[in-house]
Design a protein around this motif. Structure first.
Motif, mmCIF file in Angstrom:
data_model
loop_
_atom_site.group_PDB
_atom_site.id
_atom_site.type_symbol
_atom_site.label_atom_id
_atom_site.label_comp_id
_atom_site.label_asym_id
_atom_site.label_seq_id
_atom_site.Cartn_x
_atom_site.Cartn_y
_atom_site.Cartn_z
ATOM 1 N N CYS A 1 0.814 -1.185 -0.114
ATOM 2 C CA CYS A 1 -0.066 0.069 0.035
ATOM 3 C C CYS A 1 0.925 1.384 -0.052
ATOM 4 N N CYS B 1 -0.371 3.291 3.514
ATOM 5 C CA CYS B 1 -0.083 2.840 5.216
ATOM 6 C C CYS B 1 1.213 1.940 5.002
ATOM 7 N N HIS C 1 -5.891 -0.244 -1.594
ATOM 8 C CA HIS C 1 -5.932 -0.216 -0.134
ATOM 9 C C HIS C 1 -5.689 1.153 0.149
ATOM 10 N N CYS C 2 -6.384 1.589 1.353
ATOM 11 C CA CYS C 2 -6.373 2.996 1.667
ATOM 12 C C CYS C 2 -6.770 4.040 0.686
HETATM 13 ZN ZN LIG Z 1 -3.076 0.975 3.096
#
Ligand SMILES: [Zn+2]
Length: 273
Positions: free
Chosen positions: A218, A221, A230-231
């Motif tokens: 990611c 993060c 992701h995120c």
């Molecule tokens: Zn993430």
């Protein structure tokens, strides 16, 4: 044979549990629809006990997923489970039951294949969900090197306990008195079948996942994750085969679980007496 009474009972139970799964945010709407399909198959083709087996899997694994969700998946991790997850975990089991029914007569080997597929999917899901609660670094199953939490193929003793809990939950379900289920189960054969298929499935998932599953980092993060996004951002591929995602590995693991169950039954070990 499907009686009208069984159909009405199945419809009422599925309506209630589907609503609960949706309101409790265990599944999104497509996920609920897929689960209703798998639920009808298990209820009508397998009977009450086989639905309860499926229900135990979805309820316990769903609760484990929700438990400390943010700690495990980050603030903006995966949302509630959807239809792909339901099909990846329950598709092979449903197919096994349908094959057993199409044959016209009662076929214990397909019941064993169903149990094997569910045990494999359940043990594997619990290994992931409980394993992620471990605060230390998991070890890669193939090299035993320490890896970041969430890396496909990373294993911990927490994960092993998770698999054990899955096998125990299924066994407890199979031991429900036959007055309620209409099915008599051989306790020892059932435990051996569930343990053999559950641990084979989750071991396979870890090894294949560790060797070949697509791994991403990611960009927000910095976690190693098994999802492409992701995120809220597209993650970077750091290894493995992108087409071999978690769902595909799950399907392969349940096929193996079903096959082990089938071999078990073909060798004369009948779970149902
Ligand atoms: Zn993430």
């Amino acid at each position: 044979m499907v009686t009208i009474l069984l159909f009405i009972e199945a419809s009422l139970v599925l309506l209630l549990s589907g609503t609960a799964a949706y309101l409790g945010r265990f599944l999104d709407l497509p996920g609920v629809i897929a689960a209703l399909g798998v639920g009808y198959v298990s209820y009508l083709a397998g009977g009450r006990l086989f639905f309860l087996v499926l229900f135990a899997f979805l309820a316990v694994a769903g609760t484990a997923t929700r438990y400390r969700y943010r700690q495990k998946y980050g603030e903006a991790g995966r949302a509630v489970r959807s239809w792909t997850n339901v099909v990846a975990n329950g598709g092979v089991a449903s197919a096994a039951l349908l094959l057993g029914v199409n044959a016209g007569t009662y076929r214990p080997e397909f019941m064993a294949a169903f149990l094997g597929a569910i045990s494999s999917a359940f043990a594997d899901t619990m290994a992931t969900e409980i394993g992620l609660l471990y605060n230390g670094s998991p070890r890669m199953i193939t090299s035993l090197r320490r890896v970041a939490p969430g890396t496909p193929g990373g294993v911990t003793h927490y994960g092993f306990l998770g698999s054990l809990a899955a096998v125990a939950a299924l066994w407890a379900t199979l031991l429900i008195p036959s007055d309620l289920t209409g099915v008599r189960v051989d306790a020892v054969s059932a435990l051996i079948l569930l343990a053999a298929t559950g641990f084979t499935g989750s071991l396979f998932d870890s090894v294949i996942g560790g060797l070949f599953q697509g791994r991403y980092r990611c960009t927000i993060c910095r976690r190693v994750v098994e999802v492409k996004k992701h995120c809220g951002e597209t993650s970077i591929l750091v290894g493995g085969i992108p087409a071999l995602n978690n769902d595909v590995v799950n399907v392969l693991a349940t096929i193996l679980g079903a096959a082990v169950g089938l071999v078990f039954a073909l060798n004369g070990a009948d779970v149902l007496t």
